[in-house]
Design a protein around this motif. Sequence first.
Motif, PDB file in Angstrom:
ATOM      1  N   PRO A 116      -5.630  11.229   5.039  1.00  0.00           N
ATOM      2  CA  PRO A 116      -5.108   9.872   4.831  1.00  0.00           C
ATOM      3  C   PRO A 116      -4.473   9.263   6.076  1.00  0.00           C
ATOM      4  N   GLY A 139       6.825   6.886  -0.856  1.00  0.00           N
ATOM      5  CA  GLY A 139       6.258   5.543  -0.892  1.00  0.00           C
ATOM      6  C   GLY A 139       7.196   4.545  -1.545  1.00  0.00           C
ATOM      7  N   SER A 141      -0.325   4.256   5.620  1.00  0.00           N
ATOM      8  CA  SER A 141      -0.628   5.665   5.354  1.00  0.00           C
ATOM      9  C   SER A 141       0.306   6.590   6.120  1.00  0.00           C
ATOM     10  N   ALA A 192       2.630   9.558   4.627  1.00  0.00           N
ATOM     11  CA  ALA A 192       2.168  10.928   4.870  1.00  0.00           C
ATOM     12  C   ALA A 192       3.010  11.704   5.869  1.00  0.00           C
ATOM     13  N   TRP A 195      -0.754   4.903  -1.143  1.00  0.00           N
ATOM     14  CA  TRP A 195      -1.003   5.977  -0.181  1.00  0.00           C
ATOM     15  C   TRP A 195      -0.240   7.247  -0.585  1.00  0.00           C
ATOM     16  N   VAL A 244      -2.300   9.156  -3.020  1.00  0.00           N
ATOM     17  CA  VAL A 244      -3.421   9.821  -2.342  1.00  0.00           C
ATOM     18  C   VAL A 244      -2.940  11.073  -1.612  1.00  0.00           C
ATOM     19  N   VAL A 245      -1.841  10.940  -0.899  1.00  0.00           N
ATOM     20  CA  VAL A 245      -1.311  12.064  -0.120  1.00  0.00           C
ATOM     21  C   VAL A 245      -0.921  13.228  -1.036  1.00  0.00           C
ATOM     22  N   ALA A 301       0.785  -1.233   0.000  1.00  0.00           N
ATOM     23  CA  ALA A 301       0.000   0.000   0.000  1.00  0.00           C
ATOM     24  C   ALA A 301       0.818   1.284   0.000  1.00  0.00           C
ATOM     25  N   GLU A 358      -2.112  15.403   3.731  1.00  0.00           N
ATOM     26  CA  GLU A 358      -1.599  14.369   4.643  1.00  0.00           C
ATOM     27  C   GLU A 358      -2.552  14.003   5.775  1.00  0.00           C
ATOM     28  N   GLY A 381      -6.076   5.916   7.654  1.00  0.00           N
ATOM     29  CA  GLY A 381      -5.289   4.691   7.725  1.00  0.00           C
ATOM     30  C   GLY A 381      -5.114   4.195   9.146  1.00  0.00           C
TER      31      GLY A 381
END
Length: 410
Positions: A85, A347, A124, A128, A73, A76-77, A69, A82, A89
Amino acid sequence: MLTTVTTSAEARPRRRWAILVVGVVAQTAASSFVYGVPFLVPALRDERGLSLAAVGVLVAAPTTGLLLALVAWGVVVDRVGERIPMATGLGVAGLVVGGIALDPPSSLVTTALLLGVGGLGAASVNAASGRLIMGWFAVDERGIAMGIRQTAQPLGVAAAALVLPVLATTQGPFVALGWTGLACLVAAVLVVAVAQDAPRRAPAPHEPTGNPYRVPTLYRLHAASALLVLPQFAVSAFSLEYLVREQGWSPGVAGVFVAVAQILGAAGRIATGWWSDRVGSRLRPMRQLAVGSALVMLGFAAGSVWVPVIAVAAIAVGAIVTVADNGLAFVSTAEMAGQAWSGRALGVQNTTQNIVASVAPPVLGALIGATSYGVGFAAAALAPLAAIAVTPVAAERAAVEETPARSPGG
């Protein structure tokens, strides 16, 4: 990349330190769950009658979910910020682990799947919290701020090591694990209450705004950082076993020695971050630490054959030197990726490091078992030696030379 910032201390928001504290708490809580299952192995085997292979599936489940993940993530961030998420999470991890504690599944597969989902949520924070720090701290503070943030994982592991085995003995392994889920839920509330998304700003001069993976710099940085994970886990995975089996120490004394060394290693991460802020570079100190890691591995290899006290000293020094580069790599990754891509880049950075962390112990263990500690650690020295060449110091230097100084309002 580094840019020169002249912003006065008075102009910087004081809330950044509170946000850093919350980030550390969140990462500590997530780490206590993701890396806490190994401390429940004896209780799990006694309660469920599991084989080592079966319990190994449970140990690997949270980290597998984490690995799957991290990049997602990050995407998304980068797009939404931040705070949400991280809180989401942590909430998922807390609810899943709490559910396991309240109603433990009878099936090994179901338990592993749920632990994997918890790992998906915990990832997450890895994606983040680093980006959050990069946004709230100026360039001349990011090294020490990220160094403080990087102490969260050893703190989480230490907390799990101290608490979970005791709770598992009195309350059972799944109830004990449930307390880490509660920690994740508390951290989620703190994130919502205190944390704020990092301020969005105009890109700095020469800061990347497009895909930073079109040039090889980040690939080299990820590779160098992954190579430096190998000596770190050589020390952490085998130091206790070496002291007990080869040196004849009692497990209790060896455990205290290793624990103190790990605490010093956490302090070393902060000191290294401060060092990088002072010299205005992340990658030059990182390359110098790679030299130190190689020397430590070779020192242990030689000491284990000829002078055992040198091997013991190498363990103590290695617990500090081999982990000190971690925060530098994270800061440099985010700076080189630029604001628009830092979440995804972090990530990827997390993913590559965790892959090596998963592979290194069994591979080194097999090599040491087939040969000796000297051969195993001499082989481990090849990784930091390669990292010396791979670390893209020249790219960082070029970026600094091309970037003009920014005004306080820049």
